[in-house]
Design an enzyme around this catalytic site. Sequence first.
Site, PDB file in Angstrom:
ATOM      1  N   CYS A 404       0.841  -1.197   0.000  1.00  0.00           N
ATOM      2  CA  CYS A 404       0.000   0.000   0.000  1.00  0.00           C
ATOM      3  C   CYS A 404       0.881   1.254   0.000  1.00  0.00           C
ATOM      4  O   CYS A 404       1.455   1.595  -1.023  1.00  0.00           O
ATOM      5  CB  CYS A 404      -0.964  -0.040   1.186  1.00  0.00           C
ATOM      6  N   HIS A 534      -3.503  -5.343   0.243  1.00  0.00           N
ATOM      7  CA  HIS A 534      -2.920  -5.821   1.507  1.00  0.00           C
ATOM      8  C   HIS A 534      -2.938  -7.351   1.523  1.00  0.00           C
ATOM      9  O   HIS A 534      -3.899  -7.964   2.015  1.00  0.00           O
ATOM     10  CB  HIS A 534      -3.710  -5.274   2.701  1.00  0.00           C
ATOM     11  N   GLU A 536      -1.510  -9.408   3.360  1.00  0.00           N
ATOM     12  CA  GLU A 536      -1.449 -10.017   4.688  1.00  0.00           C
ATOM     13  C   GLU A 536      -2.813 -10.468   5.202  1.00  0.00           C
ATOM     14  O   GLU A 536      -2.910 -11.348   6.062  1.00  0.00           O
ATOM     15  CB  GLU A 536      -0.815  -9.042   5.695  1.00  0.00           C
TER      16      GLU A 536
END
Length: 582
Positions: A404, A534, A536
């Site tokens: 990001c 993102h 994750e």
Amino acid sequence: MKYVLVSGGVISGIGKGVIASSSGLLLKTLGCKVTSIKIDPYMNVDAGTMAPTEHGEVFVLNDGGEVDLDLGNYERYLNVTLTRDNNITTGKMYKHVIEKERRGDYLGRTVQIVPHLTDAIQDWVERVARTPADDSNEEPDVCVIELGGTLGDIESAPFVEAMRQLRRRAGKDNFLQIHVSLVPVIHGELKTKPTQQAIRDARSAGLSPDLIACRCERSLDKATTDKIAMFCQVEPEQVVSVHDVVSTYHVPILLEQQGFLTQLSQGLKIDKQSIAPSLVTKGERIWRQWKTLTTSQEHVYETVSIALVGKYVSLHDSYLSVIKSLEHAAMACRRKLNIVWVDATNLEQETRESNPEAFHKAWHDVCTAEGILVPGGFGARGTEGMIAAAHWARTKGKPYLGICLGMQVAVIEYARNVCGISGAHSIELDQQTSDPVIIFMPEIDPVNMGGTMRLGSRPTIFQPNTEWSKLRSLYGLDRTTIDERHRHRYEVNPEYIDRLQAAGLHFIGKDDKGERMEIIELKDHPWYVGVQFHPEYLSRVLAPSKPFLGFVASAAGVFEPVVKASQAREAELANGVSEIII
């Protein structure tokens, strides 16, 4: 529907989320279909506007819900996909009830905490608990509910009362409460008085814990267990010791060794004979893989060092999903993870003048790490330090992953130092910049903050002639589209794309309209990747996020074998030979 309520006493932050996730995992090993709900008693409608340094990271779901970080734990442990409705807050429930009152749903009656708010909470829980959450697309068997905060907090009172009523509504053998309490060690002695008082507080509020999970530094001895059981009016086998272990992945094993699963199944009257044999087999496979994963990691000795260059490093939970994704990738690479926390501000020239010791230490940490990661964030603070870290990684051939904001600073650095655009900057960081290579997304609300970003699962399309991409080799060269979760307001300015690409910065992934830049990668670099999404949020224990896996594998010097193993795994999944279950 059966419910497991996980509450906490004495202090907050003692691991209710891990206990809740571990309880759900153990129930899945029986073959049960499990979902989870997190209750947060704060007035915010959701976690989206909360500072990471105050409450930890904001976790984003497929539907764009900005929720508490514990829902990330549930998804990672249980391999489920939750919705924004799985996170209940005081603000959300009051808003819900007030909107009903404004519509006239209460027919002019006086609207009160009891019964209207407490009934609304129970109705919400019952509705969400029945929503399919896994790949079976079937109604769950058990819903694990975590009650945030500490029993006795004034803001928790309506939820405590609602849970008391839900126990009666659910009926006998369909509701079980686990109370997590602290057993401190004072002068070498385990002290039980805080737990005794916490159980009294729970009972005075109308809740009756069936299991007591005691958080402690060391394992409880028999005398302490018997004392807690006697004064808390439970049997000794209903008291479990949750002492410090090597990692949170060991907690389910620790609980199972103490008969915790037996207590859960007996308390909820779960008949294993009534569960479909295919689910029982799947549950047994889950447990074998989980134990193999945790025990094999104990015999790994080589490390991989990652410098995490961020602006919220004072509270590590601000990057919890990033940490977990790095752990998943490190385990897949057979390495122990060493995260070096670097405050991005300390890499800037101003710090060199005001605090040279911090400046030189930060740069030592960056220069000696095997990989550099710049995660997401908001605001200008520390961004020049992030740009400097991206420059170091690019010019020194150091593996780099930008997420990001981390991708945006890599674009700014490239524009300045390769394309010769000396004034390149982001509108977010410098509104007067002459060369805005990062701009505000035109469709985003510039005034209202909550839930107004580009949020949730979105497709990213790999561009033609990018088969050379290291990242694509991990996703699979036959895949042209991937779905990842987003949370951002700014994007790369389309007016600068051709100039950046001509200078060698490849935008290998774009949105489904081809207008928004989603992935950057350098061709002749060990690993230099930036992603606007993102990754994750979708990483799982046995299925590490591809950007994280490639990054850690490159940093550890094992990229080629990891690619081969990943491709073999994807082929097994495609052929139905194997299954990702965690």
